[in-house]
Design an enzyme around this catalytic site. Structure first.
Site, mmCIF file in Angstrom:
data_model
loop_
_atom_site.group_PDB
_atom_site.id
_atom_site.type_symbol
_atom_site.label_atom_id
_atom_site.label_comp_id
_atom_site.label_asym_id
_atom_site.label_seq_id
_atom_site.Cartn_x
_atom_site.Cartn_y
_atom_site.Cartn_z
ATOM 1 N N ARG A 220 184.291 47.215 124.854
ATOM 2 C CA ARG A 220 185.464 48.082 124.749
ATOM 3 C C ARG A 220 186.054 48.499 126.092
ATOM 4 O O ARG A 220 187.241 48.722 126.205
ATOM 5 C CB ARG A 220 185.099 49.338 123.952
ATOM 6 C CG ARG A 220 185.264 49.099 122.467
ATOM 7 C CD ARG A 220 184.679 50.228 121.689
ATOM 8 N NE ARG A 220 183.220 50.219 121.844
ATOM 9 C CZ ARG A 220 182.392 50.717 120.943
ATOM 10 N NH1 ARG A 220 182.847 51.244 119.845
ATOM 11 N NH2 ARG A 220 181.091 50.663 121.129
ATOM 12 N N LYS B 235 166.903 43.486 117.240
ATOM 13 C CA LYS B 235 166.280 44.579 116.528
ATOM 14 C C LYS B 235 166.870 45.903 117.021
ATOM 15 O O LYS B 235 167.358 45.926 118.142
ATOM 16 C CB LYS B 235 164.768 44.523 116.669
ATOM 17 C CG LYS B 235 164.234 44.933 118.040
ATOM 18 C CD LYS B 235 162.753 45.100 118.004
ATOM 19 C CE LYS B 235 162.359 46.538 117.954
ATOM 20 N NZ LYS B 235 162.404 47.235 119.250
ATOM 21 N N ASP C 247 162.988 38.825 117.440
ATOM 22 C CA ASP C 247 161.858 39.692 117.782
ATOM 23 C C ASP C 247 161.322 39.068 119.061
ATOM 24 O O ASP C 247 160.691 38.001 119.027
ATOM 25 C CB ASP C 247 160.791 39.656 116.685
ATOM 26 C CG ASP C 247 159.606 40.528 117.045
ATOM 27 O OD1 ASP C 247 159.231 40.572 118.245
ATOM 28 O OD2 ASP C 247 159.044 41.171 116.160
ATOM 29 N N HIS C 248 161.579 39.708 120.203
ATOM 30 C CA HIS C 248 161.336 39.001 121.465
ATOM 31 C C HIS C 248 159.849 38.703 121.675
ATOM 32 O O HIS C 248 159.503 37.816 122.446
ATOM 33 C CB HIS C 248 161.942 39.754 122.652
ATOM 34 C CG HIS C 248 161.135 40.919 123.114
ATOM 35 N ND1 HIS C 248 161.162 42.134 122.501
ATOM 36 C CD2 HIS C 248 160.240 41.049 124.130
ATOM 37 C CE1 HIS C 248 160.332 42.964 123.110
ATOM 38 N NE2 HIS C 248 159.757 42.327 124.111
ATOM 39 N N LYS D 237 157.282 35.045 123.491
ATOM 40 C CA LYS D 237 156.268 35.059 124.547
ATOM 41 C C LYS D 237 155.354 33.845 124.390
ATOM 42 O O LYS D 237 154.923 33.537 123.273
ATOM 43 C CB LYS D 237 155.445 36.359 124.485
ATOM 44 C CG LYS D 237 156.257 37.615 124.825
ATOM 45 C CD LYS D 237 155.401 38.859 124.761
ATOM 46 C CE LYS D 237 156.216 40.135 124.834
ATOM 47 N NZ LYS D 237 156.638 40.571 126.150
ATOM 48 N N GLU E 218 151.713 50.645 126.300
ATOM 49 C CA GLU E 218 152.688 50.671 127.398
ATOM 50 C C GLU E 218 152.425 51.869 128.287
ATOM 51 O O GLU E 218 152.068 52.944 127.791
ATOM 52 C CB GLU E 218 154.099 50.788 126.837
ATOM 53 C CG GLU E 218 154.511 49.617 125.996
ATOM 54 C CD GLU E 218 155.955 49.746 125.590
ATOM 55 O OE1 GLU E 218 156.804 49.187 126.297
ATOM 56 O OE2 GLU E 218 156.235 50.417 124.590
ATOM 57 N N ASP F 36 159.849 51.171 116.088
ATOM 58 C CA ASP F 36 160.186 50.477 117.324
ATOM 59 C C ASP F 36 159.249 49.300 117.609
ATOM 60 O O ASP F 36 159.682 48.271 118.117
ATOM 61 C CB ASP F 36 160.128 51.479 118.490
ATOM 62 C CG ASP F 36 160.618 50.890 119.795
ATOM 63 O OD1 ASP F 36 161.708 50.308 119.802
ATOM 64 O OD2 ASP F 36 159.895 51.015 120.809
ATOM 65 N N HIS G 139 157.043 43.833 116.213
ATOM 66 C CA HIS G 139 156.137 43.098 117.107
ATOM 67 C C HIS G 139 154.700 43.052 116.568
ATOM 68 O O HIS G 139 154.068 41.992 116.549
ATOM 69 C CB HIS G 139 156.128 43.730 118.495
ATOM 70 C CG HIS G 139 157.501 43.929 119.078
ATOM 71 N ND1 HIS G 139 158.541 43.072 118.846
ATOM 72 C CD2 HIS G 139 158.004 44.890 119.900
ATOM 73 C CE1 HIS G 139 159.623 43.493 119.492
ATOM 74 N NE2 HIS G 139 159.319 44.605 120.131
HETATM 75 C C1 BG6 Z 1 160.990 46.723 122.553
HETATM 76 C C2 BG6 Z 1 160.871 48.196 122.284
HETATM 77 O O1 BG6 Z 1 161.240 46.025 121.375
HETATM 78 O O2 BG6 Z 1 159.773 46.248 123.113
HETATM 79 C C3 BG6 Z 1 160.515 48.959 123.545
HETATM 80 O O3 BG6 Z 1 162.100 48.678 121.763
HETATM 81 C C4 BG6 Z 1 159.293 48.365 124.187
HETATM 82 O O4 BG6 Z 1 160.319 50.328 123.272
HETATM 83 C C5 BG6 Z 1 159.429 46.855 124.349
HETATM 84 O O5 BG6 Z 1 159.123 48.972 125.460
HETATM 85 C C6 BG6 Z 1 158.128 46.232 124.809
HETATM 86 O O6 BG6 Z 1 158.357 44.883 125.085
HETATM 87 P P1 BG6 Z 1 157.566 44.153 126.261
HETATM 88 O O7 BG6 Z 1 158.008 42.752 126.204
HETATM 89 O O8 BG6 Z 1 157.942 44.865 127.512
HETATM 90 O O9 BG6 Z 1 156.123 44.348 125.923
#
Ligand code: BG6
Length: 502
Positions: A53, A159, A188-189, A193, A227, A246, A251
């Site tokens: 935007r 997500k 879903d990243h 990995k 984390e 989250d 994950h």
């Molecule tokens: C994300 C979450 O999907 O994954 C974050 O929204 C989190 O809160 C992150 O920090 C962790 O991903 P990675 O790859 O850093 O372990």
């Protein structure tokens, strides 16, 4: 899945990023595309159109993205010439996501590029916007005629896919009204990995482990995503989400599926995804009355991490000072099928823990008969296999060995594989793999609608019970600790424990 190929395998592609001036584009998407282009894994003809935007020129946007690439590109140093060559493919289009005109202009832009290239191109529409837009954009793409072509047009959804089961179903319905399921790529990243993909390779490319991968030999499984970071600049989002939404819904559930699934018959995307959904269908439902026994929630308070004083969660920016949002969750689940009956799977995730690590630990049963003299095994540990997702990438097998000397003394030792030592090539970032897969139309590593909904379905009783009961002990763990004591008790009740981390 990525199979390092040069650009000639990929057809011309227009990469449209909604939210092109936003954080995800700057931090993840463009650095990943840039790294792909350096690896010659981009098509010869491609264009990145960032839509947002705000008013911005191509030049200003490129400067900002250059800064992101310098900070986040996996390959570090960015040569000016390389950036210049890549940046000429990036264009900005200002537009309101809620106006059809934005989409018709995009359609015209795509057609213009294809005319220049002299061939039809793939059109990838990536929703990197705040989630409130996810329900709007697909309809406009549909109306503008940009969703029709199953082979050439795709949509990528970040997500969170919904906020609960109801909203996930509603979002999936909007997507399905405009796109075929085969055109929808839900990210879903974690699935991108290398070490997560390696779970299937480890389990099903080696005949050694599959025969013991069941209730006969496995005592319990722990899955952890810890984390050290807090909520950083994302307090506004996180305070409405929490750890369960989250991290667990996506994950951790994906890791559970990969560890517990049955062998796939082929490497077909739907065959793998069917096997994963079967796991979710087999997870024993958590009844509302059992939530407090099977699930633990936590929120961090003020504490110390690496010698630094850390705020409590409620003192973070954009977080309510009375927040009830959990920053830690631990669950005990059972997979009710022949393979896993009676084996607990413990899942845990938390922010502001002593260090970052993600892993799956398979704890094997002890030997059926102890034939060594009692004094030989004072340090006795049943064998344990650790699939280490990050930051160490590898696999560690812990077992008993004879300690050197005249006596039969047993000591735990480790056999270790690391990606660093095992392979001389660096691992791509998860987003590189996933973007490459979207371009090459491979949905294996993406979530299907039924899987997303099954995962939400499992967690709904927990979310509902939590919403109705105020967590009176919050904050219940200090920043820099391994979470609330109740999470240890969850395992200790069964004589189990999280793997101790140094
Ligand atoms: C994300 C979450 O999907 O994954 C974050 O929204 C989190 O809160 C992150 O920090 C962790 O991903 P990675 O790859 O850093 O372990």
């Amino acid at each position: 899945m990525r199979n390092k190929k040069t650009n000639d395998r990929l057809e011309p592609t227009v990469f449209v990023i909604f939210g092109g001036a936003g954080d995800l584009t700057w931090r993840k998407l463009v650095p990943a595309l840039f790294d792909l282009s350096r690896d010659r894994s981009m098509p010869a003809d491609f264009s990145v159109i960032a839509v947002d935007r705000v008013e911005l020129s191509d030049e200003k946007l490129r400067r900002r993205l250059h800064d992101g690439v310098r900070k986040f590109s996996r390959q570090g140093m960015v040569k000016t010439a390389e950036w210049g060559e890549f940046a000429r493919h990036i264009h900005y289009q200002q537009g309101d996501f809620k106006e059809l005109q934005t989409y018709t202009a995009l359609g015209e832009q795509c057609a213009k590029l294809e005319k220049e290239w002299g061939v039809k191109g793939h059109r990838i529409f990536y929703m990197a916007t705040p989630p409130s837009m996810f329900g709007e954009i697909p309809g406009y793409l549909g109306k503008a005629g940009l969703a029709r072509d199953c082979e050439w047009e795709r949509i990528v959804v970040e997500k969170p896919i919904g906020y609960d089961l109801k909203s996930a179903r509603a979002l999936n319905a909007i997507l399905a009204a405009n796109f075929e399921e085969s055109q929808i790529f839900r990210i879903d990243h974690y699935l991108g990995k290398e070490t997560v993909q390696n779970i299937l390779a480890f389990r099903f490319a080696n005949p050694l482990f599959e025969p013991i991968w069941n209730r006969r030999y496995v005592d319990y499984v722990t899955i952890t995503a810890a984390e050290a970071v807090g909520v950083e600049h994302r307090g506004g989002y996180y305070d409405h989400a929490g750890a369960l939404r989250d991290m667990v819904q996506n994950h951790l559930m994906q890791l559970l599926c990969l560890v517990a699934m049955e062998p796939m018959v082929s490497f077909d995307a739907d065959e793998i995804r069917n096997k994963k959904v079967d796991v979710l269908h087999a997870v024993r439902p958590i009844l509302p009355g059992a939530v407090h026994q099977c699930v633990v929630r936590g929120q961090y308070g003020r504490g110390t991490l690496h010698g630094k004083i850390m705020h409590g969660y409620r003192q973070e920016d954009d977080v309510s000072s009375h927040s009830r949002t959990e920053t830690f969750a631990a669950l005990k689940l059972f997979v009710d099928n022949w393979r896993w009956q009676g084996v607990p799977f413990y899942l845990r995730t938390g922010k502001r823990m002593p260090r970052q690590f993600s892993e799956v630990a398979i704890q094997f049963r002890t030997v059926p008969h102890q034939s060594f003299p009692p004094e030989s095994g004072r340090d006795w540990h049943p064998s344990r296999l650790v699939l280490s997702i990050q930051p160490e990438e590898g696999i560690v097998m812990g077992f008993q060995a004879k300690f050197p000397g005249p006596k039969m003394l047993l000591r735990p030792v480790e056999m270790r594989f690391t990606y660093q030592d095992g392979f001389a090539v660096p691992s791509p970032e998860a987003y590189e793999t996933l973007l490459w897969d979207v371009m090459s139309n491979d949905p294996t590593l993406f979530m299907r609608a039924d899987q997303v909904e099954a995962a939400w379905g499992l967690l709904m009783p927990v979310l509902e019970v939590w919403a109705e009961s105020t967590p009176r002990d919050f904050p219940n763990y200090v920043a820099g600790s391994w979470g609330p004591k109740a999470a240890d008790a969850l395992l200790a009740r069964e004589g189990h424990a999280w793997r101790p981390i140094a």
